[in-house]
Design an enzyme around this catalytic site. Structure first.
Site, short mmCIF file in Angstrom:
data_model
loop_
_atom_site.label_atom_id
_atom_site.label_comp_id
_atom_site.label_asym_id
_atom_site.label_seq_id
_atom_site.Cartn_x
_atom_site.Cartn_y
_atom_site.Cartn_z
N GLN A 1 0.62 -1.07 0.38
CA GLN A 1 -0.63 0.01 -0.10
C GLN A 1 0.36 1.67 0.46
O GLN A 1 1.79 1.48 0.11
CB GLN A 1 -1.00 -0.08 1.32
CG GLN A 1 -1.88 -1.05 1.87
CD GLN A 1 -2.05 -0.88 2.71
OE1 GLN A 1 -3.80 -1.21 2.98
NE2 GLN A 1 -1.24 -1.48 4.44
N ASP B 1 -2.36 -8.01 11.66
CA ASP B 1 -1.80 -7.21 10.46
C ASP B 1 -1.50 -7.57 8.85
O ASP B 1 -0.40 -8.31 9.47
CB ASP B 1 -2.23 -5.46 10.41
CG ASP B 1 -2.45 -4.60 9.42
OD1 ASP B 1 -3.03 -3.42 9.66
OD2 ASP B 1 -1.43 -4.43 8.60
N ASP C 1 -1.11 -12.53 6.26
CA ASP C 1 -2.64 -11.93 6.32
C ASP C 1 -4.02 -12.74 7.20
O ASP C 1 -3.32 -13.75 7.25
CB ASP C 1 -2.44 -12.99 4.54
CG ASP C 1 -3.82 -13.33 3.92
OD1 ASP C 1 -5.02 -13.27 4.46
OD2 ASP C 1 -3.96 -13.48 2.39
N ALA C 2 -4.89 -12.19 7.29
CA ALA C 2 -5.95 -12.92 8.27
C ALA C 2 -6.13 -13.79 8.08
O ALA C 2 -6.81 -14.33 8.99
CB ALA C 2 -6.57 -11.37 8.54
N ASP D 1 -11.34 -4.97 10.92
CA ASP D 1 -10.86 -3.27 10.42
C ASP D 1 -10.23 -2.95 9.86
O ASP D 1 -8.76 -2.81 9.94
CB ASP D 1 -10.61 -2.25 11.79
CG ASP D 1 -9.82 -1.29 12.01
OD1 ASP D 1 -10.35 -0.76 11.11
OD2 ASP D 1 -9.08 -0.75 12.79
#
Length: 331
Positions: free
Chosen positions: A55, A130, A161-162, A179
């Site tokens: 990101q 996260d 990775d969740a 979230d």
């Protein structure tokens, strides 16, 4: 602003102006909401910006909202009103649960969600997962309001990775929190809004009386069909009881939506919610109380009809995405 927009920007949407002592002197942050609609926020400066594996990240100093965290060109939170978003995300689910002890947070890298969870005196363990180490490091360094939460011995921080992390875990949780960043095309999060993820990975990790809650994107009269109604309908295909609620977040320039889901009914009234706030929460909430939460579940006619009639189920092959991106315009 018009003149600032004419300046040359790099591939990440930022001006090529070189930083002086680590701070860019900029005039506006501009977020594209639609092809013909943009919102602008006056800036004092761009305090920091960077690009991780996943990101683009920026910390802006806005004139009206104070420090603002921006990821992939989308406003995530500002110090002036982030309490609205995070109180609404965390406390309804924890208050509706009879005795929440273990919480898993998907995303939450800035630490604000964990901060709110840790206000509950029943909590024994918070796992925050996260995917982006750089976002977490960035927020720990620059968002000082959450340093106490990051330092708590009840918080277990995992970079992964969740979906993978939840799938590999044997323990179950009382509350799981989404979230996550908005589902943006090409972003790292949209798979975590799908029916298959909810059904096959997430739900099996909840206790029988467990609750899942997720942020669900803009929920205004003109924006609720982007992803809000779809997320709500998708969860209805997985859980017996699904409850949507909304609140206005000024820095988002829109009404925002959250959705709770469980196989146990949500039965608390306003008085019972206030009693649990007084019994469980350390400190005082700034936004949420019993009467507000009950009222927040009442949609206007337009949104109500959309939730009632929505047929789209979120899948990886048939996903919906939030439009737009942002940029800081410097001179």
């Amino acid at each position: 602003m018009g003149e600032a927009v004419e300046d040359v920007h790099d591939a990440n949407g930022y001006d090529s102006h070189q930083a002086k002592e680590g701070v860019d002197e900029c005039k506006w942050y501009e977020e594209e909401i639609d092809d013909d609609l943009k919102f602008s926020y006056a800036l004092n400066s761009v305090l920091h910006r960077g690009t991780s594996k996943y990101q683009d990240i920026a910390l802006l100093d806005t004139k009206h909202f104070g420090k603002a965290l921006v990821i992939d060109g989308k406003m995530q939170s500002t110090e002036m009103d982030e309490f609205i978003y995070h109180e609404c995300l965390i406390h309804p689910a924890l208050l509706c649960h009879p005795n929440p002890k273990a919480v898993f947070i998907m995303g939450g890298g800035e630490g604000s969600a964990a901060r709110e969870v840790l206000k509950h005196n029943t909590i024994q363990r918070v796992v925050m997962c996260d995917i982006d180490q750089e976002v977490v490091d960035f927020c720990r360094r620059y968002l000082t309001a959450n340093q106490e939460a990051f330092a708590s011995d009840k918080l277990y921080l995992i970079i992964n990775d969740a979906k993978v992390e939840l799938d590999n875990r044997e323990e179950k949780y009382d509350v799981i929190v989404g979230d996550l960043a908005d589902p943006v095309e090409g972003g790292p999060c949209y798979q975590l809004y799908t029916k298959s993820f909810y059904e096959q990975v997430l739900k099996p990790k909840l206790h029988h009386d467990g609750i899942f809650v997720t942020q669900a994107g803009p929920a205004g009269v003109l924006t609720h069909k982007e992803v809000f109604s779809s997320i709500y309908n998708t969860l209805k295909h997985v859980f017996k009881y699904v409850l949507a609620y909304t609140a206005h977040v000024p820095s988002f320039a829109d009404t925002w939506g959250w959705v709770m889901a469980s196989d146990q009914p949500f039965t608390l009234n306003a008085q019972q919610i206030d009693e649990r706030i007084n019994e469980r929460i350390t400190g005082e909430l700034l936004y949420l109380n019993g009467k507000f939460l009950i009222s927040a579940t009442t949609m206007n006619k337009s949104v109500y009809q959309s939730l009632l009639n929505e047929t789209h189920v979120y899948t990886e092959e048939n996903a919906r995405f939030i439009h737009g991106h942002g940029r800081a315009c410097c001179t």
